[in-house]
Write a protein that holds these residues in place. Structure first.
Motif, PDB file in Angstrom:
ATOM      1  N   GLY A 321       0.798  -1.218   0.000  1.00 14.99           N
ATOM      2  CA  GLY A 321       0.000   0.000   0.000  1.00 14.99           C
ATOM      3  C   GLY A 321       0.827   1.263   0.000  1.00 14.99           C
ATOM      4  O   GLY A 321       0.293   2.360  -0.128  1.00 14.99           O
ATOM      5  N   GLY A 322       2.142   1.141   0.187  1.00 14.22           N
ATOM      6  CA  GLY A 322       3.028   2.294   0.097  1.00 14.22           C
ATOM      7  C   GLY A 322       3.073   3.171   1.330  1.00 14.22           C
ATOM      8  O   GLY A 322       3.305   4.385   1.228  1.00 14.22           O
ATOM      9  N   TYR A 323       2.889   2.604   2.508  1.00 16.87           N
ATOM     10  CA  TYR A 323       2.896   3.405   3.734  1.00 16.87           C
ATOM     11  C   TYR A 323       4.244   4.070   3.981  1.00 16.87           C
ATOM     12  O   TYR A 323       4.322   5.263   4.288  1.00 16.87           O
ATOM     13  CB  TYR A 323       2.481   2.534   4.932  1.00 16.87           C
ATOM     14  N   LEU A 324       5.336   3.316   3.890  1.00 14.80           N
ATOM     15  CA  LEU A 324       6.652   3.912   4.099  1.00 14.80           C
ATOM     16  C   LEU A 324       6.890   5.021   3.079  1.00 14.80           C
ATOM     17  O   LEU A 324       7.360   6.110   3.425  1.00 14.80           O
ATOM     18  CB  LEU A 324       7.748   2.848   3.990  1.00 14.80           C
ATOM     19  N   GLU A 325       6.589   4.758   1.833  1.00 17.34           N
ATOM     20  CA  GLU A 325       6.819   5.720   0.758  1.00 17.34           C
ATOM     21  C   GLU A 325       6.090   7.033   1.029  1.00 17.34           C
ATOM     22  O   GLU A 325       6.677   8.117   0.947  1.00 17.34           O
ATOM     23  CB  GLU A 325       6.354   5.125  -0.569  1.00 17.34           C
ATOM     24  N   GLN A 326       4.815   6.945   1.381  1.00 11.23           N
ATOM     25  CA  GLN A 326       4.019   8.160   1.586  1.00 11.23           C
ATOM     26  C   GLN A 326       4.420   8.896   2.858  1.00 11.23           C
ATOM     27  O   GLN A 326       4.557  10.125   2.850  1.00 11.23           O
ATOM     28  CB  GLN A 326       2.527   7.801   1.638  1.00 11.23           C
ATOM     29  N   VAL A 327       4.620   8.168   3.949  1.00 11.13           N
ATOM     30  CA  VAL A 327       4.980   8.808   5.215  1.00 11.13           C
ATOM     31  C   VAL A 327       6.359   9.453   5.113  1.00 11.13           C
ATOM     32  O   VAL A 327       6.576  10.577   5.590  1.00 11.13           O
ATOM     33  CB  VAL A 327       4.945   7.782   6.369  1.00 11.13           C
ATOM     34  N   ALA A 328       7.299   8.765   4.485  1.00  9.86           N
ATOM     35  CA  ALA A 328       8.655   9.312   4.351  1.00  9.86           C
ATOM     36  C   ALA A 328       8.637  10.600   3.529  1.00  9.86           C
ATOM     37  O   ALA A 328       9.258  11.607   3.899  1.00  9.86           O
ATOM     38  CB  ALA A 328       9.572   8.280   3.709  1.00  9.86           C
ATOM     39  N   ARG A 329       7.950  10.593   2.401  1.00  8.10           N
ATOM     40  CA  ARG A 329       7.899  11.783   1.551  1.00  8.10           C
ATOM     41  C   ARG A 329       7.245  12.956   2.279  1.00  8.10           C
ATOM     42  O   ARG A 329       7.698  14.102   2.182  1.00  8.10           O
ATOM     43  CB  ARG A 329       7.140  11.473   0.256  1.00  8.10           C
ATOM     44  N   HIS A 330       6.165  12.674   2.992  1.00  5.45           N
ATOM     45  CA  HIS A 330       5.476  13.734   3.726  1.00  5.45           C
ATOM     46  C   HIS A 330       6.349  14.262   4.857  1.00  5.45           C
ATOM     47  O   HIS A 330       6.433  15.486   5.072  1.00  5.45           O
ATOM     48  CB  HIS A 330       4.154  13.198   4.283  1.00  5.45           C
TER      49      HIS A 330
END
Length: 481
Positions: A321-330
């Motif tokens: 679901g891309g949780y790391l990707e989204q949280v890291a970018r934010h």
């Protein structure tokens, strides 16, 4: 696998059992009488026969249990698969559809339930790989298939995942700012995987639960959308809607059955029934058809103002679901006040254990990790319990290779290996365009119109949950790797 417990539940194609498989036993109260006692004989086929005092033999029936009886003792539940029960199967969906047909024939439309099916992108990818279809064609054919059976609405849960990702990002920022005074604020551990949540509640309790994100999974956010927002739009009360999700994981059945997701006022669950990708395949077999042969039908949306071209999309990141990707970018944007075009993943012990470090001049680095499969999860848990976890955020999923490899996904047959099938599922999953959830205008609209703002009481109620330590009646087996 049956919908009730067999004599010995055997799960296959898994390599991440929490504990050795055992028989699941529901204790039965036995009234003891004075005098001689009877005996129980175990037959060659594993069945039981009761022998009374006078020698009469009576075959004993197997006890059937529901999720309410389950103690989550690890005897039968693994990281990838959960209990299959009659209330959580395609049979239950057929039952409701048949009842609707009877009411329609009798002219009792007011007694019919509105049936909604929400399909996860991972399950859709599994079905597409099985039948060698594109993600778009599979979505349209599934819409047609379920509508033909009598389902009223067929939605994609990716829309609900927008809320899960956005809420996870906001929660991480709050936790990061509170971490100077609150020692349990970080690391923040994701909460979308029910296998991991079940394990944390029953095995580590108060040591780990404070670190877990309170954000609901996409399945349960979808439950809130269907039973609250959609119910309002179609002038129905929640109990008048029967909501089914199609998931890649058996543990989602257990998640849907949590008391936290039960509406006491209307006596209904946010998700009434969960079926897996494999169970959809069985439904196709039962109907005597193949997904390939089904005509395509326009994809539906919970927001009718959207164009169909906007309905099928994905999020950046892997099959979880891309949780790391989204949280890291934010976090990089908000905390480090900079932008990053691409995250750099460093593989550690194996492909299921990776880390990401982002640095900015004059500021402490932000460290993120993903841990899939219980061997890697145990590593993270032990670090957290010892106060030696260097990560600020960890994306945790119970299944090795994450949700695309869930225990409910369609298994291979013929010459194709499971590794090859997984590669195809990943390819289909990633073939859909990725969007930034913060840029989705319809999500912003619902935050205002449905929830009354991002920090409202209703937003907290609809998009967040809590966890509970499960007291064990007996000592659990020691976990050793």
């Amino acid at each position: 696998m049956a919908s009730v417990f067999s004599g010995a539940l055997q799960l296959t194609d898994l390599n991440d059992f929490i504990t050795p498989s055992q028989e699941c036993i529901k204790p039965v109260k036995i009234e003891r009488k004075p005098g001689k006692v009877g005996k129980i004989r175990i037959e060659d086929d594993g069945s039981y026969t009761e022998i009374s005092q006078d020698g009469a033999e009576v075959p004993l029936e197997k006890a059937k249990i529901t999720l309410n009886d389950c103690l989550a003792c690890s005897g039968c539940i693994t990281s990838a698969e959960s209990i299959l029960i009659t209330q959580q199967s395609q049979d239950e969906l057929y039952r409701v559809l048949n009842e609707n047909a009877i009411h329609e024939k009798a002219g009792e439309s007011d007694k019919q339930k509105v049936v909604v099916v929400s399909v996860s992108p991972q399950a859709r990818a599994s079905l597409a790989a099985k039948f060698k279809l594109s993600a778009e064609s599979t979505a349209r054919k599934l819409t047609s298939f379920f509508r033909r059976l009598g389902v009223h609405y067929v939605f994609d849960t990716t829309f609900a995942r927008n809320f899960s990702l956005i809420e996870s990002c906001h929660e991480f920022i709050r936790r990061f700012k509170a971490s100077e005074t609150d020692k349990t604020a970080l690391p923040m551990l994701t909460s979308a995987c029910p296998g991991w949540i079940c394990y944390a509640e029953k095995t580590h309790g108060s040591y780990i639960l404070p670190y877990i994100s309170t954000t609901k999974s996409p399945q349960q956010v979808m439950g809130s959308l269907v039973k609250d927002y959609l119910a309002q739009q179609i002038n129905r009360t929640p109990e008048g809607i029967f909501h089914v999700t199609v998931m890649p994981c058996f543990d989602k059945k257990l998640e849907a059955s949590r008391a936290d997701f039960f509406n006491e006022v209307y006596q209904t669950r946010d998700v009434d029934c969960v079926i897996t990708s494999g169970e959809v395949e069985k439904m196709l077999d039962k109907e005597g058809t193949s997904l390939v042969d089904i005509e395509e039908q326009a994809i539906q949306t919970i927001l009718p103002c959207l164009d169909e071209a906007e309905l099928l999309y994905n999020h950046q990141g892997g099959g979880s679901g891309g949780y790391l990707e989204q949280v890291a970018r934010h976090a990089v944007t908000v905390l480090l006040e900079t932008d990053i075009h691409q995250l750099s993943y460093k593989t550690l012990r194996n492909q299921d254990f990776q880390e990401v470090t982002v640095e900015a001049e004059g500021k402490p680095p932000l460290k993120f990790a993903l841990a899939y499969g219980f061997r890697n999860i145990q590593n993270i848990v032990q670090r957290v319990k010892r106060g030696k976890c260097q990560y600020h955020f960890v994306e945790i999923m119970a299944c090795p290779s994450a949700c695309n490899n869930g225990g409910g996904q369609i298994r291979t047959d013929g010459d194709e290996s499971q590794k090859e099938r997984l590669a195809t599922v990943d390819e289909v999953y990633k073939s859909v365009k990725a969007v930034d959830p913060f840029q989705e205008r319809q999500v912003e609209t619902l935050y205002e119109q449905w929830l009354g703002g991002k920090d409202s009481t209703k937003a907290a109620q609809m998009l967040h949950t809590s966890y509970h330590e499960i007291a064990k009646p007996t000592n659990a087996l020691n976990i050793k790797w």
